[in-house]
Motif scaffolding. Structure first.
Motif, short mmCIF file in Angstrom:
data_model
loop_
_atom_site.label_atom_id
_atom_site.label_comp_id
_atom_site.label_asym_id
_atom_site.label_seq_id
_atom_site.Cartn_x
_atom_site.Cartn_y
_atom_site.Cartn_z
N ARG A 88 -44.50 -13.75 6.42
CA ARG A 88 -43.50 -14.10 5.42
C ARG A 88 -43.50 -13.03 4.34
NH1 ARG A 88 -46.51 -19.31 2.55
NH2 ARG A 88 -48.32 -18.16 1.74
N VAL A 89 -42.41 -13.00 3.57
CA VAL A 89 -42.23 -11.99 2.52
C VAL A 89 -41.62 -12.67 1.30
CG1 VAL A 89 -41.04 -9.84 1.91
CG2 VAL A 89 -41.87 -10.18 4.25
N ARG A 90 -42.00 -12.19 0.11
CA ARG A 90 -41.29 -12.60 -1.11
C ARG A 90 -41.05 -11.37 -1.96
NH1 ARG A 90 -45.65 -16.29 -4.47
NH2 ARG A 90 -47.31 -14.73 -4.63
N ALA A 91 -39.99 -11.45 -2.76
CA ALA A 91 -39.56 -10.31 -3.56
C ALA A 91 -39.97 -10.50 -5.01
CB ALA A 91 -38.04 -10.17 -3.47
N SER A 92 -40.18 -9.38 -5.71
CA SER A 92 -40.50 -9.40 -7.14
C SER A 92 -39.61 -8.39 -7.85
CB SER A 92 -41.96 -9.04 -7.39
OG SER A 92 -42.81 -10.02 -6.85
N GLY A 93 -39.29 -8.70 -9.10
CA GLY A 93 -38.47 -7.80 -9.91
C GLY A 93 -38.59 -8.18 -11.37
N ALA A 94 -37.77 -7.57 -12.21
CA ALA A 94 -37.83 -7.79 -13.66
C ALA A 94 -37.59 -9.25 -14.04
CB ALA A 94 -36.80 -6.90 -14.36
N ILE A 95 -36.88 -9.97 -13.19
CA ILE A 95 -36.56 -11.37 -13.54
C ILE A 95 -37.48 -12.38 -12.85
CG2 ILE A 95 -34.17 -10.90 -14.14
CD1 ILE A 95 -33.36 -11.95 -11.39
N GLY A 96 -38.55 -11.88 -12.22
CA GLY A 96 -39.51 -12.80 -11.64
C GLY A 96 -39.77 -12.56 -10.17
N THR A 97 -40.30 -13.57 -9.53
CA THR A 97 -40.68 -13.51 -8.12
C THR A 97 -39.94 -14.59 -7.35
OG1 THR A 97 -42.87 -12.69 -8.70
CG2 THR A 97 -42.64 -13.65 -6.52
N SER A 98 -39.42 -14.22 -6.20
CA SER A 98 -38.67 -15.18 -5.38
C SER A 98 -39.61 -16.15 -4.69
CB SER A 98 -37.85 -14.43 -4.32
OG SER A 98 -38.70 -13.96 -3.28
N ASN A 99 -39.03 -17.15 -4.10
CA ASN A 99 -39.78 -18.02 -3.20
C ASN A 99 -40.05 -17.22 -1.93
OD1 ASN A 99 -39.77 -20.30 -4.86
ND2 ASN A 99 -37.74 -20.90 -4.14
N TRP A 100 -40.97 -17.70 -1.12
CA TRP A 100 -41.27 -17.04 0.15
C TRP A 100 -40.08 -17.16 1.09
CZ3 TRP A 100 -45.16 -13.86 0.70
CH2 TRP A 100 -46.33 -14.03 -0.06
N SER A 101 -39.93 -16.17 1.95
CA SER A 101 -38.94 -16.23 3.02
C SER A 101 -39.32 -17.36 3.97
CB SER A 101 -38.94 -14.90 3.79
OG SER A 101 -40.19 -14.75 4.48
N ASP A 102 -38.45 -17.61 4.93
CA ASP A 102 -38.86 -18.49 6.03
C ASP A 102 -40.08 -17.86 6.71
OD1 ASP A 102 -36.73 -20.22 5.58
OD2 ASP A 102 -35.43 -19.22 7.05
N VAL A 103 -40.89 -18.68 7.34
CA VAL A 103 -42.05 -18.18 8.10
C VAL A 103 -41.59 -17.91 9.53
CG1 VAL A 103 -44.33 -18.74 9.02
CG2 VAL A 103 -43.71 -19.41 6.68
N TRP A 104 -41.84 -16.70 10.01
CA TRP A 104 -41.54 -16.34 11.39
C TRP A 104 -42.84 -16.08 12.12
CZ3 TRP A 104 -36.83 -12.56 12.17
CH2 TRP A 104 -35.66 -13.22 11.81
N SER A 105 -42.76 -16.13 13.44
CA SER A 105 -43.95 -15.83 14.24
C SER A 105 -43.59 -14.85 15.35
CB SER A 105 -44.53 -17.11 14.85
OG SER A 105 -43.64 -17.63 15.82
N PHE A 106 -44.61 -14.18 15.86
CA PHE A 106 -44.47 -13.35 17.06
C PHE A 106 -45.80 -13.36 17.79
CE2 PHE A 106 -45.75 -10.40 13.68
CZ PHE A 106 -46.79 -9.68 14.27
#
Length: 189
Positions: A88-106
């Motif tokens: 999973r991935v989440r983004a960060s920037g000047a306005i904060g941090t996003s929620n986590w992406s959906d969880v994927w598997s491989f």
């Protein structure tokens, strides 16, 4: 005498960062290399991302917990054969941090079958039996002997009973005929 009426304080909220969308490897992909590149779509306003990779869907422990990624991909390494990984991935920037992406598997590639060429047997003037040991490693494994007058191996014959499935080494063979008398042949499995 001045008085102010009708003025009320107000606030305007700022939109938060969107969640990253995962791209590759595709969700539930199988046969993924042991050193894949995972990628996701860019998020507007993000300056970096955090990636987590785990062998548990709940991320109770992580193999990778990398923050500060400024691109939209990350090269993984050191993964194990036949293992399911969650990411999973989440983004960060000047306005904060996003929620986590959906969880994927491989799931990574299985352990490849192992084949060992053995000495030929039942050698006659124009025929022989080619022998080998094959460990299918739990996969359906087709076994083909290649043979010829040189190591260019211009002819092929399937092993008797091929394909094989199992988790232990098996003795396999193939009978070849129509060989030229007093001639050396090379073969491999």
């Amino acid at each position: 005498n001045t008085s102010l009426t009708g003025i009320s304080p107000s606030i305007t909220t700022v939109a938060g960062l969107g969640r990253p969308t995962l791209v590759l490897p595709a969700n539930t992909a199988t046969g993924v290399s042991l050193a894949p590149i995972v990628s996701w779509n860019a998020v507007s306003g993000a300056t970096s991302c955090q990636l987590q990779v785990s062998t548990t869907a709940g991320f109770s422990s992580t193999l990778v917990d990398q923050s500060g990624i400024t691109g939209t991909s990350y090269a993984l390494s050191g993964l194990l054969n036949s293992t399911t990984y969650y990411w999973r991935v989440r983004a960060s920037g000047a306005i904060g941090t996003s929620n986590w992406s959906d969880v994927w598997s491989f799931t990574t590639v299985g352990v490849p079958p192992v084949a060992i060429t053995l000495a030929g047997s039942a050698i006659a003037s124009t025929s022989a039996t080619l022998n080998a040991t094959v460990d299918p490693k739990g996969l359906s494994t087709g076994v083909v002997f290649e043979y010829g007058l040189t190591t260019s191996y211009v002819s092929q014959v399937n092993a008797v009973g091929s394909p094989y499935v199992g988790t232990i080494p098996l003795s396999v063979s193939a009978n070849v005929s129509g060989l030229t008398q007093s001639t050396t042949y090379h073969y491999r499995v």
